[in-house]
Write an enzyme that holds these catalytic residues in place. Structure first.
Site, PDB file in Angstrom:
ATOM      1  N   HIS A  19      14.657   0.985 -25.300  1.00 13.48           N
ATOM      2  CA  HIS A  19      13.056   1.345 -24.571  1.00 13.48           C
ATOM      3  C   HIS A  19      12.290   0.184 -24.223  1.00 13.48           C
ATOM      4  O   HIS A  19      12.524  -1.026 -24.786  1.00 13.48           O
ATOM      5  CB  HIS A  19      12.371   2.335 -25.783  1.00 13.48           C
ATOM      6  N   LYS A  33       6.922   0.875 -27.154  1.00 16.93           N
ATOM      7  CA  LYS A  33       7.573   1.847 -28.182  1.00 16.93           C
ATOM      8  C   LYS A  33       7.391   1.480 -29.557  1.00 16.93           C
ATOM      9  O   LYS A  33       7.798   0.496 -29.876  1.00 16.93           O
ATOM     10  CB  LYS A  33       8.840   2.459 -27.835  1.00 16.93           C
TER      11      LYS A  33
END
Ligand code: NAD
Length: 278
Positions: A166, A170
């Site tokens: 990600h 995040k």
């Protein structure tokens, strides 16, 4: 049974978007507005949000659609068949009560609901259809099913690793989707994820225990969402990968869910029901 009795055009599903100024809310205004058989009937934000009073289409960057963002879901539901809620756990639970009171179907994308909050949502679903899925991507939900099938077929003959990537912003790891994948794999193999999960490796780790499920996490750049599950045996390897390239995939899943929900009897459903994989 959800009763769509609001004053809307026949054959058009009118949808209230809750959290309309949020990242997902704006995406949902766009997605619902683009559907031929749906309309954005109302858009709701928390009281005091600077975008209350602004046209929902303008806020979403698609130009005016003639729907002003308001702050009352109760008023919004009076002119809607259903609502899609991507907000925060506490308001989501309140909204479930309002949908129940007005007998409107509800799609919940909000994540992080506590056990008690989930219990309230479940109770509301005794009177209305509610779809709740922490990941609305149709592709991810199909992968969940494929992982279950693969794990049952391969059994303990392979090493299983879950690799997810990600963007740099995040803050939690591994992703909720990776954890769900681990739970599905562990369930299919009669293992307890808490006992068999291995998170990252470093130093002298010893020989790999086949009954473990490994998690590797990458955080880099602007990667939207990538999950690969590797089933590695002797002489062959299967890799199942899902790549999310934009949040539009969640919005598309929510649109599909709301279309499905308005014609369902009361109950709590998830994306496996919507894509016919239950
Ligand atoms: P965001 O913070 O950009 O948007 C949330 C919006 O909800 C904000 O605009 C906020 O003002 C609004 N809000 C808060 N309280 C409200 C209230 N009482 N009434 C109306 N609106 C209210 O967040 P986001 O990235 O859009 O994500 C929202 C939620 O959806 C999070 O829980 C996130 O984890 C989840 N999410 C789920 C999926 C999925 O596939 N299920 C995908 C993406 C995000």
């Amino acid at each position: 049974m959800t009763v769509p009795s609001k004053e809307s055009e026949a054959d058009t599903i009118s949808v209230a978007i809750v959290g309309a100024a949020g990242r997902m809310g704006r995406m949902l205004v766009h997605a619902v507005h683009a559907e031929a058989d749906m309309s954005v009937s109302a858009a709701v934000e928390r009281e005091g949000d600077p975008l209350v009073g602004v046209d929902a289409g303008t806020a979403a960057g698609i130009g005016e659609i003639g729907v002003t963002i308001g702050s009352s879901l109760e008023r919004a539901l009076a002119v809607s068949d259903a609502c899609i809620d991507f907000t925060l756990p506490e308001p989501t639970v309140d909204h479930a009560g309002m949908c129940r009171a007005q007998r409107r179907a509800m799609v919940i994308g909000t994540t992080g609901l506590s056990r008690d909050q989930l219990a309230v949502v479940k109770e509301a679903a005794s009177d209305i259809a509610i779809v709740h899925a922490p990941n609305m991507s149709v592709g991810v939900n199909l992968c969940f099913k494929l992982l279950d099938v693969a794990a049952r077929a391969l059994g303990d003959s392979v090493d299983i690793e879950i690799i997810e990537a990600h963007h740099r912003n995040k803050v939690d790891a591994p992703s909720g989707t990776a954890v769900r994948m681990g739970e599905i794999l562990a369930g299919a193999l009669d293992r307890n994820l808490a006992d068999c999960a291995v998170y990252g490796r470093e130093g002298h780790t010893g020989v790999r225990d086949r009954k473990t499920i490994g998690f590797e996490t990458i955080r880099a750049g602007d990667i939207v969402s990538e999950h690969t599950v590797m089933f590695a045996g002797d002489g062959e390897r299967i890799e199942l990968t899902h790549r999310g390239t934009s949040r539009a995939n969640f919005a598309a899943g929510a649109v599909r869910a709301v279309r499905w929900a308005v014609s369902q009897p009361s109950g709590l459903y998830d994306m496996q029901d919507i894509i016919g994989l239950r």
